[in-house]
Design a protein around this motif. Structure first.
Motif, mmCIF file in Angstrom:
data_model
loop_
_atom_site.group_PDB
_atom_site.id
_atom_site.type_symbol
_atom_site.label_atom_id
_atom_site.label_comp_id
_atom_site.label_asym_id
_atom_site.label_seq_id
_atom_site.Cartn_x
_atom_site.Cartn_y
_atom_site.Cartn_z
ATOM 1 N N ASP A 25 0.430 9.238 -0.588
ATOM 2 C CA ASP A 25 1.213 10.473 -0.637
ATOM 3 C C ASP A 25 1.400 11.105 0.741
ATOM 4 O OD1 ASP A 25 1.461 10.213 -3.356
ATOM 5 O OD2 ASP A 25 -0.152 11.622 -3.835
ATOM 6 N N VAL A 26 0.570 10.725 1.712
ATOM 7 C CA VAL A 26 0.631 11.333 3.038
ATOM 8 C C VAL A 26 1.774 10.763 3.897
ATOM 9 C CG1 VAL A 26 -0.960 9.816 4.301
ATOM 10 C CG2 VAL A 26 -0.853 12.211 4.886
ATOM 11 N N ALA A 27 2.320 9.599 3.493
ATOM 12 C CA ALA A 27 3.321 8.921 4.316
ATOM 13 C C ALA A 27 4.546 8.521 3.506
ATOM 14 C CB ALA A 27 2.714 7.675 4.955
ATOM 15 N N GLY A 28 5.679 8.486 4.185
ATOM 16 C CA GLY A 28 6.908 8.012 3.566
ATOM 17 C C GLY A 28 6.807 6.543 3.213
ATOM 18 N N GLN A 29 6.096 5.781 4.047
ATOM 19 C CA GLN A 29 5.838 4.374 3.754
ATOM 20 C C GLN A 29 4.598 3.915 4.506
ATOM 21 O OE1 GLN A 29 9.369 2.242 4.968
ATOM 22 N NE2 GLN A 29 8.583 1.862 7.001
ATOM 23 N N VAL A 30 3.945 2.893 3.956
ATOM 24 C CA VAL A 30 2.801 2.267 4.603
ATOM 25 C C VAL A 30 3.146 0.789 4.743
ATOM 26 C CG1 VAL A 30 0.319 1.839 4.539
ATOM 27 C CG2 VAL A 30 1.239 3.923 3.477
ATOM 28 N N THR A 31 3.077 0.293 5.959
ATOM 29 C CA THR A 31 3.408 -1.111 6.200
ATOM 30 C C THR A 31 2.160 -1.876 6.628
ATOM 31 O OG1 THR A 31 4.103 -0.560 8.464
ATOM 32 C CG2 THR A 31 5.829 -0.670 6.780
ATOM 33 N N LEU A 32 2.190 -3.173 6.370
ATOM 34 C CA LEU A 32 1.105 -4.090 6.725
ATOM 35 C C LEU A 32 1.472 -4.779 8.030
ATOM 36 C CD1 LEU A 32 0.899 -5.800 3.206
ATOM 37 C CD2 LEU A 32 -0.601 -3.985 4.057
ATOM 38 N N HIS A 33 0.533 -4.788 8.978
ATOM 39 C CA HIS A 33 0.803 -5.425 10.264
ATOM 40 C C HIS A 33 -0.279 -6.435 10.601
ATOM 41 C CE1 HIS A 33 3.410 -1.808 11.673
ATOM 42 N NE2 HIS A 33 4.105 -2.701 11.017
ATOM 43 N N ALA A 58 -1.051 -9.097 -5.895
ATOM 44 C CA ALA A 58 -0.193 -10.018 -6.637
ATOM 45 C C ALA A 58 -0.754 -10.313 -8.029
ATOM 46 C CB ALA A 58 -0.006 -11.317 -5.858
ATOM 47 N N ARG A 59 -2.081 -10.440 -8.169
ATOM 48 C CA ARG A 59 -2.668 -10.850 -9.442
ATOM 49 C C ARG A 59 -3.596 -9.802 -10.059
ATOM 50 N NH1 ARG A 59 -2.264 -14.680 -5.837
ATOM 51 N NH2 ARG A 59 -1.081 -16.542 -6.287
ATOM 52 N N SER A 60 -4.337 -9.082 -9.241
ATOM 53 C CA SER A 60 -5.303 -8.099 -9.744
ATOM 54 C C SER A 60 -4.640 -6.745 -9.935
ATOM 55 C CB SER A 60 -6.454 -7.949 -8.749
ATOM 56 O OG SER A 60 -7.094 -9.187 -8.541
ATOM 57 N N GLY A 61 -5.295 -5.894 -10.691
ATOM 58 C CA GLY A 61 -4.816 -4.529 -10.863
ATOM 59 C C GLY A 61 -4.942 -3.743 -9.565
ATOM 60 N N PRO A 62 -4.218 -2.624 -9.458
ATOM 61 C CA PRO A 62 -4.256 -1.830 -8.225
ATOM 62 C C PRO A 62 -5.622 -1.158 -8.025
ATOM 63 C CG PRO A 62 -2.980 -0.702 -9.909
ATOM 64 C CD PRO A 62 -3.331 -2.041 -10.471
ATOM 65 N N LEU A 63 -5.949 -0.883 -6.762
ATOM 66 C CA LEU A 63 -7.164 -0.150 -6.411
ATOM 67 C C LEU A 63 -6.763 1.121 -5.668
ATOM 68 C CD1 LEU A 63 -9.489 -2.987 -4.997
ATOM 69 C CD2 LEU A 63 -9.679 -1.827 -7.202
ATOM 70 N N THR A 64 -7.384 2.238 -6.024
ATOM 71 C CA THR A 64 -7.163 3.498 -5.309
ATOM 72 C C THR A 64 -8.388 3.765 -4.452
ATOM 73 O OG1 THR A 64 -5.764 4.325 -7.078
ATOM 74 C CG2 THR A 64 -6.680 5.962 -5.572
ATOM 75 N N VAL A 79 -5.106 6.240 -0.794
ATOM 76 C CA VAL A 79 -4.195 5.104 -0.699
ATOM 77 C C VAL A 79 -4.328 4.250 -1.954
ATOM 78 C CG1 VAL A 79 -4.164 5.008 1.820
ATOM 79 C CG2 VAL A 79 -5.850 3.691 0.591
ATOM 80 N N LYS A 80 -3.219 3.671 -2.370
ATOM 81 C CA LYS A 80 -3.203 2.778 -3.528
ATOM 82 C C LYS A 80 -2.825 1.390 -3.036
ATOM 83 C CE LYS A 80 -0.881 2.037 -7.950
ATOM 84 N NZ LYS A 80 0.197 2.534 -8.818
ATOM 85 N N LEU A 81 -3.705 0.425 -3.281
ATOM 86 C CA LEU A 81 -3.492 -0.957 -2.878
ATOM 87 C C LEU A 81 -2.986 -1.748 -4.077
ATOM 88 C CD1 LEU A 81 -5.848 0.317 -1.110
ATOM 89 C CD2 LEU A 81 -6.456 -2.010 -0.580
ATOM 90 N N THR A 82 -1.921 -2.498 -3.872
ATOM 91 C CA THR A 82 -1.321 -3.298 -4.939
ATOM 92 C C THR A 82 -1.466 -4.778 -4.580
ATOM 93 O OG1 THR A 82 0.252 -1.524 -5.368
ATOM 94 C CG2 THR A 82 0.781 -3.680 -6.285
ATOM 95 N N ILE A 84 0.869 -1.176 0.000
ATOM 96 C CA ILE A 84 0.000 0.000 0.000
ATOM 97 C C ILE A 84 0.904 1.222 0.000
ATOM 98 C CG2 ILE A 84 -1.702 1.324 1.316
ATOM 99 C CD1 ILE A 84 -2.884 -1.213 2.281
ATOM 100 N N THR A 85 0.542 2.211 -0.793
ATOM 101 C CA THR A 85 1.266 3.473 -0.810
ATOM 102 C C THR A 85 0.283 4.619 -0.607
ATOM 103 O OG1 THR A 85 1.107 3.601 -3.217
ATOM 104 C CG2 THR A 85 3.131 2.632 -2.321
#
Length: 152
Positions: free
Chosen positions: A70-78, A130-136, A125-128, A67-68
């Motif tokens: 613009d508001v954050a330097g990085q977005v991590t999954l927990h 493995a198989r499907s296209g990204p979702l914003t 946020v942009k979700l990426t 996930i990316t």
């Protein structure tokens, strides 16, 4: 009597197989959608949490890989298991299933905030996958104490 039992068993088996055939719901691929996104207004100047639900109506599994925003330097999954939080590289989204990010459970961490989002604003946020296209997704910023089950 035995013939009636065998005929009934064969008919039941045929009906079960017919019910398993493709039903037009994307049986060979994932069909992803996002619901209930929100970010509680951050109490920290450099970190925030995010929550949402990803539903897969398709017949194939997929994986949220990043996930990316613009508001954050990085977005991590927990992931959270038994109260212990661990960073993960991806989350599986089962066929005909859901992946839930919620307070006290799996969640997103927005790190190195470029500015502190305020209640009433939205974060993109942009979700990426493995198989499907990204979702914003537009993620509304709620009060710091917001709880979706109570609406406060």
């Amino acid at each position: 009597m035995r013939r009636a039992v065998l005929t009934t068993a064969a008919l039941t088996g045929a009906l079960a197989l017919a019910g398993c055939s493709g039903s037009g719901s994307g049986s060979g691929k994932a069909d992803l959608s996002v619901s209930s996104p929100y970010m509680p207004q951050p109490v920290s100047a450099d970190m925030a949490a995010g929550f949402l639900t990803i539903t897969n109506k398709g017949g194939a599994k997929d994986e949220l890989t990043s996930i990316t925003s613009d508001v954050a330097g990085q977005v991590t999954l927990h992931g959270t298991v038994g109260g212990a939080m661990t960073e993960k590289t991806s989350f599986a989204i089962p066929a005909h299933g859901r992946l839930v990010f919620e307070s006290g459970g799996n969640h997103l961490m927005f790190e190195k905030l470029k500015h502190k989002p305020k209640q009433g604003q939205t974060v993109t946020v942009k979700l990426t996958f493995a198989r499907s296209g990204p979702l914003t997704v537009e993620m509304p910023v709620k009060s710091a104490t917001y709880n979706p089950t109570t609406g406060h």
